[in-house]
Enzyme design. Structure first.
Site, PDB file in Angstrom:
ATOM      1  N   CYS A 198      -5.135  83.545  97.999  1.00 32.55           N
ATOM      2  CA  CYS A 198      -4.304  84.694  98.459  1.00 32.55           C
ATOM      3  C   CYS A 198      -3.301  84.735  97.431  1.00 32.55           C
ATOM      4  O   CYS A 198      -3.489  85.315  96.330  1.00 32.55           O
ATOM      5  CB  CYS A 198      -4.080  84.451  99.933  1.00 32.55           C
ATOM      6  SG  CYS A 198      -3.845  85.959 100.842  1.00 32.55           S
TER       7      CYS A 198
ATOM      8  N   HIS B  29      -8.939  83.337 102.504  1.00 28.99           N
ATOM      9  CA  HIS B  29      -8.443  81.942 102.793  1.00 28.99           C
ATOM     10  C   HIS B  29      -9.526  80.971 102.932  1.00 28.99           C
ATOM     11  O   HIS B  29     -10.243  81.042 104.300  1.00 28.99           O
ATOM     12  CB  HIS B  29      -7.504  81.984 103.847  1.00 28.99           C
ATOM     13  CG  HIS B  29      -6.173  82.770 103.668  1.00 28.99           C
ATOM     14  ND1 HIS B  29      -5.214  82.025 103.016  1.00 28.99           N
ATOM     15  CD2 HIS B  29      -5.944  83.988 103.883  1.00 28.99           C
ATOM     16  CE1 HIS B  29      -4.121  82.797 103.038  1.00 28.99           C
ATOM     17  NE2 HIS B  29      -4.527  84.010 103.426  1.00 28.99           N
TER      18      HIS B  29
ATOM     19  N   GLU C  92      -9.708  77.852 103.060  1.00 25.85           N
ATOM     20  CA  GLU C  92      -9.364  76.758 104.202  1.00 25.85           C
ATOM     21  C   GLU C  92      -9.807  77.089 105.502  1.00 25.85           C
ATOM     22  O   GLU C  92      -9.990  75.873 106.268  1.00 25.85           O
ATOM     23  CB  GLU C  92      -7.796  76.568 103.915  1.00 25.85           C
ATOM     24  CG  GLU C  92      -6.880  77.551 104.642  1.00 25.85           C
ATOM     25  CD  GLU C  92      -6.488  78.690 103.447  1.00 25.85           C
ATOM     26  OE1 GLU C  92      -7.352  79.006 102.622  1.00 25.85           O
ATOM     27  OE2 GLU C  92      -5.534  79.328 103.540  1.00 25.85           O
TER      28      GLU C  92
HETATM   29  N1  GLN Z   1       1.801  88.368 100.617  1.00 30.01           N
HETATM   30  C1  GLN Z   1       0.448  88.730  99.835  1.00 30.01           C
HETATM   31  C2  GLN Z   1      -0.078  89.734 100.451  1.00 30.01           C
HETATM   32  O1  GLN Z   1       0.179  90.247 101.349  1.00 30.01           O
HETATM   33  C3  GLN Z   1      -0.250  87.498  99.893  1.00 30.01           C
HETATM   34  C4  GLN Z   1      -0.614  87.235 101.568  1.00 30.01           C
HETATM   35  C5  GLN Z   1      -1.244  85.714 101.791  1.00 30.01           C
HETATM   36  O2  GLN Z   1      -0.931  85.035 100.822  1.00 30.01           O
HETATM   37  N2  GLN Z   1      -1.924  85.570 102.684  1.00 30.01           N
HETATM   38  O3  GLN Z   1      -1.191  90.368 100.056  1.00 30.01           O
END
Ligand code: GLN
Length: 536
Positions: A381, A507, A509
């Site tokens: 992300c 994600h 994970e």
């Molecule tokens: N802050 C970034 C976004 O909103 C990444 C979000 C995250 O890593 N979950 O896209």
């Protein structure tokens, strides 16, 4: 349907969630279909807007629900498929009650905690039972017995026993039995008082799980049984797991808790076959190899902020016969000391998700270090944004390239707000959330790692790769190797001329399980191992 309610006593952070999850493992291995869920007495509608300092990780489900991290344990320890129905907060309960009040559903009555709030809680349990089916629902009640805010939940559960019949309900109380050094003794009084507190509300637990640093002697078991009104065999010892939390189902099985629970609830089940679980634990505890993975984040001192990532690394380690030593690196320390000082010993670098700009320049240095030194890199992300920014700046020469989240005035917004996010005003529950399909590019590293053409992964973000820069970056050796099926959203990027440099917008994970490690994590561990062996 049978119902187990898990309450907690004396202190928070006892590991109620893990206890509930491990019991779920054992009951599943006895052939039962288990659903696990959590009730949280706080007033937030969900933990999505809470800081990791308050709450640890926010765990995301397929349907996009932002939930308590205990649901992560439930999914890792069982096959229970969870949805937004499985994490109820007081905030949701009150929001529903107030919506009904405005609609006039209460027909002029005074709206009260009892019966309206308690009815709402009971209705949720029934809804889950109806919609999800199964043999048994395990519900963990967040907080500690005696908290004012937990009372409506406990009263609802007391009534629920009356609704469905004593024989179908079991309360398990997880409590602390502290060791007092000066006296050289385990003390049972806090447990006695916390069970008394439950009885005061009309709830009698039939099983007391004792978190303890030392084995429970017979005498201690007798005392707890006697003063808490439970059978002696229902006083369960739960020591800190020596090596890994995945030992917990095995430990509870040795205490015969699964047999006891089935007897109390009148469920006839065979002995569980623990061999697969034992094999997994064995590979976590006694692997052949070892690698060090640097996790570069901003909440590195918090045990719970990157929970699912640490678990996914453990699963992937076991699959590679490898112990994963996590080196927790604060991104701001890299800003101060440079990347080499903190990453030179690492066999791979992992940059987790995150929000806001603190520490991001340190993360960019970490990504640069991994790219230039051919150290395996996995970005999750925000970790994908970081990799993109680094490549744009230092390979393509796009000076000042950034994400508009981190620098709204950047001349090269290589990461920018998703179109669908542009009108969004409210913070809660408005990110791009939940599972979406992703198509993998033929011939890419990630296609090879997954071994399939299309995957579904869970998301939680507002910002995204800016396609305006795709051609320029790809011409310089960057590859968008996974996209949404329409090709519009970059979901995975990689650097083909690097042993393992992969980052994704989602994600992974959240989808890793002990005996089903996630390919991305297995991939980075295998690459880390190869990198280590190369250096030897
Ligand atoms: N802050 C970034 C976004 O909103 C990444 C979000 C995250 O890593 N979950 O896209």
């Amino acid at each position: 349907m049978k119902y187990i309610f898990v309450t907690g006593g004396v202190i928070s952070s006892l590991g109620k969630g893990l206890t509930a999850a491990a019991l779920g493992t054992l009951l599943e291995l006895r052939g039962l279909k288990v659903i696990i869920q959590k009730f949280d007495p706080y007033l937030n509608l969900d933990p999505g807007t809470m800081s990791p300092y308050q709450h640890g990780e926010v765990y995301v489900l397929d349907d996009g629900a932002e939930t308590d991290l205990d649901l992560g344990h439930y999914e890792r320890f069982t096959n229970s498929v969870l949805s937004k129905l499985n994490n109820l907060t007081s905030g949701q309960v009150y929001a529903n009650v107030l919506k009904k009040e405005r609609r006039g559903d209460y027909l002029g009555k005074t709206v009260q905690v009892i019966p309206h709030v308690t009815d709402e809680i009971k209705a949720r349990i029934n809804e889950v039972a109806e919609k999800m089916g199964g043999d048994i629902i395990i519900t963990e009640i967040g907080g500690t017995t005696g908290d004012i805010e937990g009372l409506p939940f406990l009263e609802a559960l007391r009534q629920f026993v009356y609704d469905v019949g004593q024989e179908n309900v079991l309360f398990i109380h997880v409590t602390l039995v502290p060791f007092i050094k000066a006296a050289g003794e385990l003390k049972t009084k806090p447990t006695q008082q916390s069970v008394a507190k439950l009885r005061e509300i009309g709830i009698q637990p039939k099983v007391v799980v004792c978190r303890t640093e030392y084995p429970l002697e017979d005498e201690v078991r007798d005392k707890i049984a006697m003063f808490c009104n439970v059978a002696k065999k229902a006083v369960i010892e739960e020591l800190d797991a020596d090596n890994t939390i995945y030992e917990l189902p095995l430990m509870l099985n040795r205490e015969k808790v699964d047999e006891l629970v089935c007897n109390i609830l009148g469920l006839e089940t065979p002995e569980p076959d623990l061999s697969e679980w034992e094999a997994f634990v064995h590979s976590v505890v006694e692997p052949k190899h070892q690698v060090t993975i640097a996790v570069v984040g901003k909440y590195i001192e918090l045990q719970d902020a990157y929970k699912s990532i640490y678990e996914a690394l453990t699963h992937a380690g076991a699959a590679n016969d490898c112990r994963v030593e996590v080196s927790r690196v604060d991104a701001e320390d890299i800003e101060r000391d440079g990347a080499y000082a903190h990453l030179s010993e690492a066999h791979a670098v992992l940059i987790p998700g995150g929000f806001g700009d603190r520490g991001t320049e340190g993360k960019i240095l970490a990504a640069q270090f991994a790219r230039e030194n051919k150290v395996p890199y996995l970005g999750l992300c925000l970790g994908m944004h970081i990799a993109t920014i680094e490549f744009a700046r230092y390979v393509c020469g796009l000076e000042g390239a950034n994400s508009t989240e981190l620098d709204s005035a950047t001349p090269h917004p290589v990461i920018c707000l998703l179109d669908q996010q542009k009108e969004v005003q409210e913070k809660g529950g408005t990110m791009r959330l939940g599972a979406y399909p992703c198509v993998l590019a033929p011939g890419s590293k990630i296609r090879e790692v997954y071994g399939v053409d299309e995957v579904r992964e869970r998301h939680r973000h507002r910002f995204e790769f800016n396609n305006h820069y795709r051609q320029q970056l790809e011409a310089a050796g960057f590859l968008v190797s996974g996209t949404s099926p329409d090709g519009n959203l970059a979901e995975i990027i990689e650097i083909p001329d690097h042993p393992f440099y992969v980052a994704c917008q989602f994600h992974p994970e959240f989808l890793s399980k002990p005996t089903k490690p996630h390919p991305m994590f297995s991939g980075v561990i295998a690459a880390a191992l190869a990198h280590k062996q190369e250096g030897e």
